[in-house]
Design a protein around this motif. Structure first.
Motif, short mmCIF file in Angstrom:
data_model
loop_
_atom_site.label_atom_id
_atom_site.label_comp_id
_atom_site.label_asym_id
_atom_site.label_seq_id
_atom_site.Cartn_x
_atom_site.Cartn_y
_atom_site.Cartn_z
N SER A 35 0.82 -1.21 0.00
CA SER A 35 0.00 0.00 0.00
C SER A 35 0.86 1.26 0.00
CB SER A 35 -0.90 0.00 1.24
OG SER A 35 -1.63 1.21 1.26
N PRO A 36 0.52 2.23 -0.85
CA PRO A 36 1.22 3.52 -0.82
C PRO A 36 0.70 4.42 0.30
CG PRO A 36 -0.44 3.52 -2.53
CD PRO A 36 -0.49 2.17 -1.91
N TRP A 37 -0.41 4.01 0.96
CA TRP A 37 -1.03 4.83 2.01
C TRP A 37 -0.96 4.14 3.37
CZ3 TRP A 37 -4.88 3.86 -2.16
CH2 TRP A 37 -4.88 4.86 -3.12
N GLU A 38 -0.89 4.91 4.40
CA GLU A 38 -1.00 4.31 5.74
C GLU A 38 -2.43 3.97 6.04
OE1 GLU A 38 0.61 6.27 9.17
OE2 GLU A 38 2.51 6.59 8.11
N GLY A 39 -2.64 2.89 6.76
CA GLY A 39 -4.00 2.57 7.21
C GLY A 39 -4.91 2.04 6.12
N ARG A 40 -4.33 1.65 5.02
CA ARG A 40 -5.19 1.06 3.98
C ARG A 40 -4.54 -0.23 3.46
NH1 ARG A 40 -6.76 5.94 -0.12
NH2 ARG A 40 -6.19 7.60 1.30
N LYS A 41 -5.37 -1.19 3.12
CA LYS A 41 -4.88 -2.43 2.49
C LYS A 41 -5.45 -2.49 1.08
CE LYS A 41 -3.20 -5.02 6.12
NZ LYS A 41 -1.73 -5.08 6.10
N LEU A 42 -4.60 -2.90 0.13
CA LEU A 42 -5.00 -2.98 -1.28
C LEU A 42 -4.88 -4.43 -1.73
CD1 LEU A 42 -4.32 0.02 -0.85
CD2 LEU A 42 -3.13 0.00 -3.05
N MET A 43 -5.89 -4.90 -2.41
CA MET A 43 -5.81 -6.29 -2.88
C MET A 43 -6.60 -6.49 -4.16
SD MET A 43 -8.29 -7.84 0.03
CE MET A 43 -7.79 -6.60 1.20
N THR A 44 -6.28 -7.57 -4.87
CA THR A 44 -7.09 -7.95 -6.03
C THR A 44 -7.65 -9.35 -5.79
OG1 THR A 44 -5.27 -8.95 -7.25
CG2 THR A 44 -5.68 -6.61 -7.66
N THR A 45 -8.86 -9.56 -6.27
CA THR A 45 -9.48 -10.89 -6.23
C THR A 45 -9.95 -11.23 -7.63
OG1 THR A 45 -11.48 -9.76 -5.50
CG2 THR A 45 -10.18 -10.88 -3.80
N ARG A 46 -10.14 -12.52 -7.89
CA ARG A 46 -10.52 -12.95 -9.24
C ARG A 46 -11.94 -13.48 -9.21
NH1 ARG A 46 -5.97 -14.51 -11.85
NH2 ARG A 46 -7.06 -13.83 -13.70
N LYS A 49 -10.86 -7.91 -9.70
CA LYS A 49 -11.49 -6.84 -8.91
C LYS A 49 -10.47 -6.30 -7.92
CE LYS A 49 -15.75 -7.46 -7.66
NZ LYS A 49 -16.89 -8.06 -6.97
N TYR A 50 -10.30 -5.00 -7.92
CA TYR A 50 -9.38 -4.35 -6.98
C TYR A 50 -10.19 -3.83 -5.80
CZ TYR A 50 -7.13 -0.13 -5.13
OH TYR A 50 -6.67 0.86 -4.31
N THR A 51 -9.74 -4.11 -4.59
CA THR A 51 -10.43 -3.62 -3.40
C THR A 51 -9.45 -2.85 -2.53
OG1 THR A 51 -11.83 -5.59 -3.44
CG2 THR A 51 -11.82 -4.31 -1.39
N CYS A 52 -9.89 -1.70 -2.04
CA CYS A 52 -9.08 -0.90 -1.11
C CYS A 52 -9.84 -0.83 0.21
CB CYS A 52 -8.87 0.49 -1.70
SG CYS A 52 -7.96 1.57 -0.58
N VAL A 53 -9.22 -1.30 1.28
CA VAL A 53 -9.84 -1.25 2.60
C VAL A 53 -9.17 -0.13 3.39
CG1 VAL A 53 -10.44 -2.59 4.66
CG2 VAL A 53 -10.07 -3.77 2.48
N GLY A 54 -9.95 0.87 3.81
CA GLY A 54 -9.37 2.01 4.52
C GLY A 54 -9.72 2.02 6.00
N GLY A 55 -9.28 3.05 6.69
CA GLY A 55 -9.61 3.25 8.11
C GLY A 55 -8.97 2.22 9.02
N LEU A 56 -7.79 1.74 8.66
CA LEU A 56 -7.16 0.66 9.46
C LEU A 56 -6.12 1.18 10.43
CD1 LEU A 56 -6.71 -1.98 6.59
CD2 LEU A 56 -8.56 -1.86 8.27
N SER A 57 -5.80 2.51 10.38
CA SER A 57 -4.73 2.98 11.28
C SER A 57 -5.32 3.51 12.58
CB SER A 57 -3.90 4.06 10.58
OG SER A 57 -4.74 5.05 10.09
#
Ligand code: ADP
Length: 483
Positions: free
Chosen positions: A132-143, A475-483
């Motif tokens: 992740s280029p951001w703090e507190g976010r996770k980036l992932m792809t699913t198929r 599908k790209y998913t970004c999960v925020g608010g983790l910090s």
């Protein structure tokens, strides 16, 4: 005699029911070796196709939600069934298509191998976690499976072309509507029988036979179909692309070829002759990767033509079910006429017959395996897909000359070259514009490797990991608010 009647269906599979055409019309399925009617299949149109699409659409949520392990288990079961029933499946294929039984068995073996490959491959087709280029976010792809897939297949490989389409579709979690070619529908319909035996849920595999225009029209225009996968001529491929544009479908296209087969002075001559024989005369020349143009360097031209013609003249032309048959009948009368026309055109323009050239004494759709000496660029065989047992042999002098000639076509599917020079082989690899390239080898197709063309030979690849990729969305998913 091999009993295959238990696998023959004269009805279509829609939503788990075996149905006739709404208006009861049928199409005769002929044995090209004898002209006999061997079965009658439904002549369906847009209405039946729409219902098949709706059935596939209805089955999608449940089927795509099955675990990967469960889908892989169903696929392995399907693989086992194909292996178990190989002789009967191959006999069906030879009966409606004409190819020698040994070739039919090889094709069915290849179908089984593709199904197993995709059963294994789906278990590895995961997504990714992206740093992740951001703090507190996770980036992932699913198929995710693309959805309802429409598969349109040709008559020359009616079993394995479907394996390359149904294999990845079913592994990925897609449901499917299949339209086999009208000349060889039984080898398509039998996939429905096998899918039922394997335990695939109702509506996952649907198969309709009949009017290509009507069925194709519905498959391309219906918004529920998310992907079209087609093997056939470039001309029909263009039309399907145009027709799919309105609903922006994903497309995979395996289209025509015009394969060059290049033999250099430094080649192993025996190996090159053997390769040319297989690459040209398999399935009576009716494959899209058949060598269409054989280019031989001046220094060995005469010796090559002589040895090659001897081998070609000795090919055993016979009905595919006859012991030792090496070349069966062509698919229909139009194919025989086209081959005659192409030979006539070449001879008018200066080619000479080294062997063959006529309808075979057996009559019907049998044609003599033919070699044309002194072929030249102005002949129709140079630019058109021959799709028959005719081998034009061209003479060349330099590498640059033959590479330019080989690339001088709208097609870019398969190319072959025979040389013992490693630098030359790699120069060719760099410069030939083809999706498949065999160096000192013609039997190069396997589920592990990508199959597909450059230029107007197609879009996408079948087999390999790429062959599954084309049936999956990322599908790209970004999960925020983790910090
Ligand atoms: P071939 O020379 O192998 O028959 P085609 O491209 O004509 O090549 O046919 C390949 C497949 O495409 C067959 O199943 C055929 O019925 C189907 N087909 C032909 N025309 C159409 C069309 N207009 N729409 C959809 N499918 C078509």
């Amino acid at each position: 005699m091999i009993d295959f009647s238990y696998l023959v269906r004269e009805t279509n599979l829609v939503g788990g029911e075996w149905i006739s055409a709404d208006e009861g019309r049928t199409i005769d399925v002929l044995n090209p070796a004898t002209g006999e009617v061997v079965a009658k299949v439904p002549d369906c149109g847009a209405a039946e196709t729409r219902r098949a699409i709706e059935a596939a659409h209805a089955a999608f949520p449940t089927y795509s939600a099955l675990s990967v392990a469960e889908r892989a288990r169903l696929m392995r079961k399907l693989h086992e069934l194909i292996v178990e029933h190989t002789d009967a499946l191959a006999a069906i294929l030879t009966t409606e298509q004409g190819k020698p039984f040994a070739e039919a068995k090889a094709e069915v073996g290849s179908s089984a191998a593709y199904v197993l490959w995709f059963a294994e491959e789906i278990r590895r087709a995961g997504g990714s976690v992206i740093p992740s280029p951001w703090e507190g976010r996770k980036l992932m792809t699913t198929r995710h499976p693309v959805g309802v897939v429409a598969a349109i297949t040709p008559w020359n490989f009616p079993s394995s072309m479907l394996a390359r389409k149904l294999g990845p579709a079913l592994a990925a979690g897609c449901t499917a509507v299949v339209k086999p070619a009208s000349a060889t529908p039984l080898s398509g319909l039998v996939w429905g029988v096998l899918a039922e035996m394997a335990g695939f849920p109702k509506g996952v595999v649907n198969i309709v036979t009949g009017s290509a225009r009507q069925i194709g029209g519905e498959l391309t225009s219906n918004p529920m179909v998310r992907k079209i996968t087609f093997t056939g001529s470039t001309e029909i491929g263009r039309q399907l692309l145009r027709d799919s544009a309105a609903t922006v479908k994903k497309v995979s296209m395996e289209l025509g070829g015009n394969a060059p087969f290049i033999v250099f002075d430094d080649a192993d001559l025996d190996r090159a002759v053997e390769g040319a024989l297989i690459a040209k005369f398999r399935n009576a020349g009716q494959t899209c990767i058949c060598s269409n143009r054989i280019y031989v360097q001046s220094g060995i031209y005469d010796r090559f033509v002589e040895r090659f013609s001897e081998r070609v003249a000795a090919l055993r032309v016979a009905p595919g079910m006859e012991e030792g048959a090496e070349q069966g009948p062509l698919v229909d009368a139009a194919a025989v006429e086209k081959v005659e026309e192409l030979i006539g055109d070449a001879m008018k323009k200066g080619a000479q017959l080294a062997t063959g050239g006529r309808r075979h004494a057996r009559g019907g759709l049998f044609f003599e395996p033919t070699v044309l000496r002194n072929a030249s660029p102005d002949m129709r065989v140079t630019s058109e897909e021959i799709f028959g047992p005719v081998a034009p042999v061209y003479r060349f002098d330099t590498d640059d000359e033959v590479i330019a000639a080989a690339n001088d076509t709208i097609y870019g599917l398969a190319a072959y070259a025979y040389t013992t020079s490693l630098p030359r082989a790699f120069r060719l690899q760099d410069r030939l514009e083809y999706g498949l390239f065999g160096i000192n080898e013609v039997l190069i197709v396997t589920p592990e490797a990508p199959f597909g063309g450059m230029k107007q030979s197609g879009l996408g690849r079948e087999g390999s990991w790429q062959g599954l990729d084309d049936f999956l969305e990322t599908k790209y998913t970004c999960v925020g608010g983790l910090s």
